[in-house]
Design a protein around this motif. Sequence first.
Motif, short mmCIF file in Angstrom:
data_model
loop_
_atom_site.label_atom_id
_atom_site.label_comp_id
_atom_site.label_asym_id
_atom_site.label_seq_id
_atom_site.Cartn_x
_atom_site.Cartn_y
_atom_site.Cartn_z
N PRO A 128 1.07 -0.81 0.21
CA PRO A 128 0.00 -0.29 0.00
C PRO A 128 0.97 0.97 0.24
O PRO A 128 1.87 1.18 0.60
CB PRO A 128 -1.06 -0.11 1.29
N LYS A 129 0.36 2.13 -0.99
CA LYS A 129 1.29 3.47 -1.31
C LYS A 129 1.62 3.87 0.89
O LYS A 129 0.56 3.83 1.91
CB LYS A 129 -0.04 4.73 -1.89
N PHE A 130 2.15 5.02 0.89
CA PHE A 130 2.72 5.55 2.19
C PHE A 130 3.47 6.83 1.98
O PHE A 130 4.25 6.90 0.84
CB PHE A 130 3.39 4.18 3.20
N VAL A 140 10.57 8.84 3.98
CA VAL A 140 10.33 7.11 3.20
C VAL A 140 8.99 7.10 2.66
O VAL A 140 7.88 7.30 3.61
CB VAL A 140 10.57 6.08 4.21
N THR A 141 8.84 7.39 1.75
CA THR A 141 7.61 6.92 0.88
C THR A 141 7.97 5.42 -0.42
O THR A 141 9.60 5.05 -0.86
CB THR A 141 7.27 8.46 -0.35
N ASN A 142 6.95 5.58 -1.05
CA ASN A 142 6.69 4.53 -2.26
C ASN A 142 7.54 5.38 -2.82
O ASN A 142 8.73 4.19 -4.26
CB ASN A 142 5.72 4.37 -2.64
N GLU A 143 8.12 6.21 -3.42
CA GLU A 143 8.61 6.80 -4.41
C GLU A 143 10.54 7.01 -4.33
O GLU A 143 11.04 5.95 -4.64
CB GLU A 143 8.60 8.00 -4.86
N SER A 144 10.67 7.07 -3.04
CA SER A 144 12.23 7.02 -2.72
C SER A 144 12.62 5.69 -2.43
O SER A 144 14.06 5.69 -2.16
CB SER A 144 11.82 8.02 -1.19
N ASP A 211 3.54 5.58 15.50
CA ASP A 211 1.46 6.35 15.31
C ASP A 211 1.50 5.59 14.31
O ASP A 211 1.03 6.02 13.31
CB ASP A 211 1.84 7.20 15.27
N MET A 212 1.48 4.09 14.09
CA MET A 212 1.21 3.26 12.41
C MET A 212 0.25 2.71 12.91
O MET A 212 -0.23 1.43 12.14
CB MET A 212 2.51 2.17 11.84
N LYS A 213 -0.15 2.96 14.19
CA LYS A 213 -1.58 1.76 13.96
C LYS A 213 -2.70 1.82 13.24
O LYS A 213 -3.20 0.62 13.17
CB LYS A 213 -2.23 1.58 15.94
N GLU A 214 -3.59 2.69 13.06
CA GLU A 214 -4.28 2.77 12.09
C GLU A 214 -3.39 2.41 10.49
O GLU A 214 -4.93 1.07 10.02
CB GLU A 214 -4.72 4.59 12.01
N TYR A 215 -2.31 2.50 10.42
CA TYR A 215 -1.87 2.43 8.38
C TYR A 215 -2.08 0.49 9.27
O TYR A 215 -2.28 0.00 7.74
CB TYR A 215 -0.87 2.44 8.72
N MET A 216 -1.30 -0.19 10.47
CA MET A 216 -1.58 -1.22 10.47
C MET A 216 -2.93 -2.22 10.49
O MET A 216 -2.58 -2.85 9.33
CB MET A 216 -0.32 -1.44 11.39
N ASN A 217 -3.79 -1.61 10.98
CA ASN A 217 -4.63 -2.36 10.95
C ASN A 217 -6.09 -1.90 9.94
O ASN A 217 -6.56 -2.91 9.33
CB ASN A 217 -6.02 -1.49 11.93
N THR A 218 -5.65 -1.14 8.94
CA THR A 218 -6.37 -0.84 7.81
C THR A 218 -5.73 -0.69 6.74
O THR A 218 -6.10 -2.21 5.56
CB THR A 218 -6.82 0.65 7.88
N PHE A 229 7.47 -8.31 6.63
CA PHE A 229 7.43 -8.09 5.12
C PHE A 229 8.51 -7.92 3.88
O PHE A 229 9.71 -7.15 4.47
CB PHE A 229 6.65 -6.31 4.66
N ILE A 230 8.83 -8.54 3.05
CA ILE A 230 9.91 -8.21 2.51
C ILE A 230 9.20 -7.66 1.66
O ILE A 230 8.36 -8.30 0.45
CB ILE A 230 10.92 -9.55 2.08
N ILE A 231 9.73 -6.27 0.34
CA ILE A 231 9.31 -6.26 -0.40
C ILE A 231 9.78 -6.27 -1.46
O ILE A 231 11.16 -5.47 -1.28
CB ILE A 231 7.97 -4.82 -0.14
N ASN A 232 10.05 -6.30 -3.07
CA ASN A 232 11.08 -6.23 -3.64
C ASN A 232 11.07 -4.50 -4.50
O ASN A 232 10.49 -4.21 -4.21
CB ASN A 232 10.90 -7.19 -5.05
N LYS A 233 11.53 -4.55 -5.35
CA LYS A 233 12.72 -3.49 -6.18
C LYS A 233 11.24 -2.44 -6.59
O LYS A 233 11.46 -1.87 -6.91
CB LYS A 233 13.43 -3.51 -6.73
N GLU A 234 10.45 -3.44 -7.19
CA GLU A 234 9.20 -2.95 -7.80
C GLU A 234 7.75 -2.51 -6.89
O GLU A 234 6.74 -2.53 -7.02
CB GLU A 234 8.84 -3.92 -8.54
N GLY A 235 8.33 -2.95 -5.39
CA GLY A 235 7.62 -1.74 -4.45
C GLY A 235 5.93 -3.18 -4.43
O GLY A 235 4.84 -2.78 -4.02
N VAL A 236 6.46 -4.32 -4.34
CA VAL A 236 5.71 -6.18 -4.71
C VAL A 236 6.00 -6.41 -3.48
O VAL A 236 7.25 -6.54 -3.50
CB VAL A 236 5.50 -6.09 -6.26
N ILE A 237 5.25 -6.88 -2.58
CA ILE A 237 5.27 -8.06 -1.70
C ILE A 237 5.80 -9.12 -1.90
O ILE A 237 4.73 -10.00 -2.60
CB ILE A 237 3.60 -7.77 -0.77
N SER A 238 6.52 -9.55 -1.91
CA SER A 238 7.63 -10.48 -1.78
C SER A 238 6.77 -11.95 -0.79
O SER A 238 7.14 -13.01 -1.61
CB SER A 238 8.64 -10.70 -2.41
#
Length: 257
Positions: A128-130, A140-144, A211-218, A229-238
């Motif tokens: 998910p976008k962050f 830190v963002t998806n883009e960075s 303060d990540m409770k809501e993000y992790m819940n929703t 989580f391990i996320i690959n270089k394309e932003g996909v959950i591996s």
Amino acid sequence: MKKSFAILIALLIFATSFSQNKFGNPEVDPVQIQKTYTDWSVYQSKKIMLSRDFTALDAASKEISKEAFLDQLANGNFIPIRLKSEESVYVYKLFKILPKTDTSIKATINQIGFDAYKNYKMEGTAFPKFSFKDLDGNLVTNESMKGKIIVIKCWYIHCTPCIREFPQVNKLVSEYKDRKDIVFMSLAEDSAEQLKTFLARKPLSYSVIPDMKEYMNTALQLNSFPTHFIINKEGVISKVLPNFESLEVALVKASKL
């Protein structure tokens, strides 16, 4: 004619037996391991890692998909047992839970199966976008994070298993310190103030996002901690993983891709 028929029956029985045993025999007695909740719990925590890659067999020794295997664990009346094999080969088979088995075993297996099934279904989807800011003020963002492997630990201060892993995950960060393409980041439920006080006593080598409770819940819909989580270089959950042991194995594989 009768002799030929008898030979044919014998061959069929042998073939069936071979197909059921070609993966090996159970490493523990499926009946004995159900005697007490404690015996089963110790076994499954050390030997059954549902987040790893494994060959899945149903109760009839038929090879099935990992998804079908986890679905049966979550919704059926089965106990998973590893079959004897080489150390790096994992074959899990379903065995029926016996009528007199402690009901806590079935309830726990169903919950473990449910969590593993949910995690498995997340793999292969986009994380998910962050847009997070860590305790040091870094954004830190998806883009960075594009072009990097991201290892994420989800936790909170009062989660005993989460804290118990700290020495192991800190060592993992040290082992990959020369890999500039691997980033270690943690999402914590707690406030920045609480985390700074806690981490002064219990250091964590990951960057820490408060303060990540809501993000992790929703966004992540987590109900079990820790979750990695391990996320690959394309932003996909591996990989989505429930503990350090599974994470360590999966990261070795992901780091070589």
